[in-house]
Motif scaffolding. Sequence first.
Motif, PDB file in Angstrom:
ATOM      1  N   UNK A  63       0.820  -1.225   0.000  1.00 24.74           N
ATOM      2  CA  UNK A  63       0.000   0.000   0.000  1.00 24.74           C
ATOM      3  C   UNK A  63       0.841   1.256   0.000  1.00 24.74           C
ATOM      4  N   UNK A  64       2.131   1.128   0.107  1.00 21.76           N
ATOM      5  CA  UNK A  64       2.992   2.301   0.116  1.00 21.76           C
ATOM      6  C   UNK A  64       2.790   3.124   1.372  1.00 21.76           C
ATOM      7  N   UNK A  71       3.947   0.226  10.261  1.00 22.32           N
ATOM      8  CA  UNK A  71       5.167   1.020  10.404  1.00 22.32           C
ATOM      9  C   UNK A  71       4.775   2.479  10.204  1.00 22.32           C
ATOM     10  N   UNK A  84      12.986   8.430  -3.027  1.00 15.02           N
ATOM     11  CA  UNK A  84      13.475   7.994  -1.729  1.00 15.02           C
ATOM     12  C   UNK A  84      13.801   6.512  -1.793  1.00 15.02           C
ATOM     13  N   UNK A 113       2.931   9.967  -2.785  1.00 11.52           N
ATOM     14  CA  UNK A 113       3.906   8.893  -2.955  1.00 11.52           C
ATOM     15  C   UNK A 113       3.331   7.799  -3.839  1.00 11.52           C
ATOM     16  N   UNK A 150      14.320   3.033   0.591  1.00 14.39           N
ATOM     17  CA  UNK A 150      14.044   2.435   1.897  1.00 14.39           C
ATOM     18  C   UNK A 150      14.705   1.065   1.955  1.00 14.39           C
ATOM     19  N   UNK A 160      16.356  -2.043   6.576  1.00 13.59           N
ATOM     20  CA  UNK A 160      16.374  -1.515   7.943  1.00 13.59           C
ATOM     21  C   UNK A 160      15.216  -0.558   8.198  1.00 13.59           C
ATOM     22  N   UNK A 161      14.569  -0.084   7.142  1.00 14.10           N
ATOM     23  CA  UNK A 161      13.323   0.650   7.298  1.00 14.10           C
ATOM     24  C   UNK A 161      13.375   2.151   7.147  1.00 14.10           C
ATOM     25  N   UNK A 162      14.534   2.774   7.292  1.00 15.44           N
ATOM     26  CA  UNK A 162      14.542   4.242   7.224  1.00 15.44           C
ATOM     27  C   UNK A 162      14.323   4.736   5.798  1.00 15.44           C
ATOM     28  N   UNK A 163      13.852   5.932   5.670  1.00 13.00           N
ATOM     29  CA  UNK A 163      13.591   6.557   4.372  1.00 13.00           C
ATOM     30  C   UNK A 163      14.729   7.528   4.071  1.00 13.00           C
ATOM     31  N   UNK A 188       3.497   3.614  -4.848  1.00 13.24           N
ATOM     32  CA  UNK A 188       3.453   2.417  -4.011  1.00 13.24           C
ATOM     33  C   UNK A 188       4.798   1.714  -3.915  1.00 13.24           C
ATOM     34  N   UNK A 199      12.648  12.419   7.083  1.00 15.36           N
ATOM     35  CA  UNK A 199      11.856  11.428   7.787  1.00 15.36           C
ATOM     36  C   UNK A 199      12.474  11.076   9.130  1.00 15.36           C
ATOM     37  N   UNK A 213       7.733   0.947  14.630  1.00 18.80           N
ATOM     38  CA  UNK A 213       7.035  -0.283  14.267  1.00 18.80           C
ATOM     39  C   UNK A 213       6.088  -0.630  15.401  1.00 18.80           C
ATOM     40  N   UNK A 220      10.795   4.713  -3.628  1.00 17.75           N
ATOM     41  CA  UNK A 220       9.531   5.434  -3.741  1.00 17.75           C
ATOM     42  C   UNK A 220       9.735   6.724  -4.532  1.00 17.75           C
ATOM     43  N   UNK A 263      12.989   7.975  11.956  1.00 19.63           N
ATOM     44  CA  UNK A 263      13.503   6.622  11.721  1.00 19.63           C
ATOM     45  C   UNK A 263      12.412   5.556  11.742  1.00 19.63           C
ATOM     46  N   UNK A 281       5.738   6.629  10.141  1.00 20.28           N
ATOM     47  CA  UNK A 281       6.791   7.607   9.915  1.00 20.28           C
ATOM     48  C   UNK A 281       6.264   9.005  10.189  1.00 20.28           C
TER      49      UNK A 281
END
Lengths: 113, 116
Positions: A41-42, A88, B37, B106, B39, B42-45, B108, A104, A109, B91, A106, A90
Amino acid sequence: EAQVTQNPRYLITVTGKKLTVTCSQNMNHEYMSWYRQDPGLGLRQIYYSMNVEVTDKGDVPEGYKVSRKEKRNFPLILESPSPNQTSLYFCASSLAGADYGYTFGSGTRLTVV
Amino acid sequence: AQKITQTQPGMFVQEKEAVTLDCTYDTSDPSYGLFWYKQPSSGEMIFLIYQGSYDQQNATEGRYSLNFQKARKSANLVISASQLGDSAMYFCAMREPYHTGNQFYFGTGTSLTVIP
């Protein structure tokens, strides 16, 4: 260091127990926003704020609250979390204008059981 | 209508090869910004690259370049000489300052896997 500080990084909670995810930026940005990210879903916007005391709904605001009492802080409040809010999250901030991208946090979660 | 469309859910590329990640956008604003961007797992943008709607030249940042075709409303990301560390979700995003009050949109995302 210019940054968006988001806490906590990980959180497991139970259904119905109110929680707050904090977000603070040190760049004097007017614009702040919360997103949730789910697989396939972005990024979906929850709420945003164009300045102090100015907030507005994004695409998926149900079940969330925000406030912007100071320019630097933009907390996300889940009054009664439910399992479908497991995601998650942000926080992001920017200056206003097309030229400026987001910085952003970090990410948080969140798991709601 | 979708403001940002990324049609490639997943892409594979051989290490050291170039790869293009597609992005198309929809706006009637004369002034807008386009962003990519990254990702990692590890999850950070992580911000990669920016292109302004009035920029005449394609933006470049190291191994990243943005292939901006305004008439086609496309803003593809080109990664040259792919590295294993480029494996990540990417993204595409757009910002409209006027009609929507500085809103970001953004896509998907595209998951890129670099194969050794």
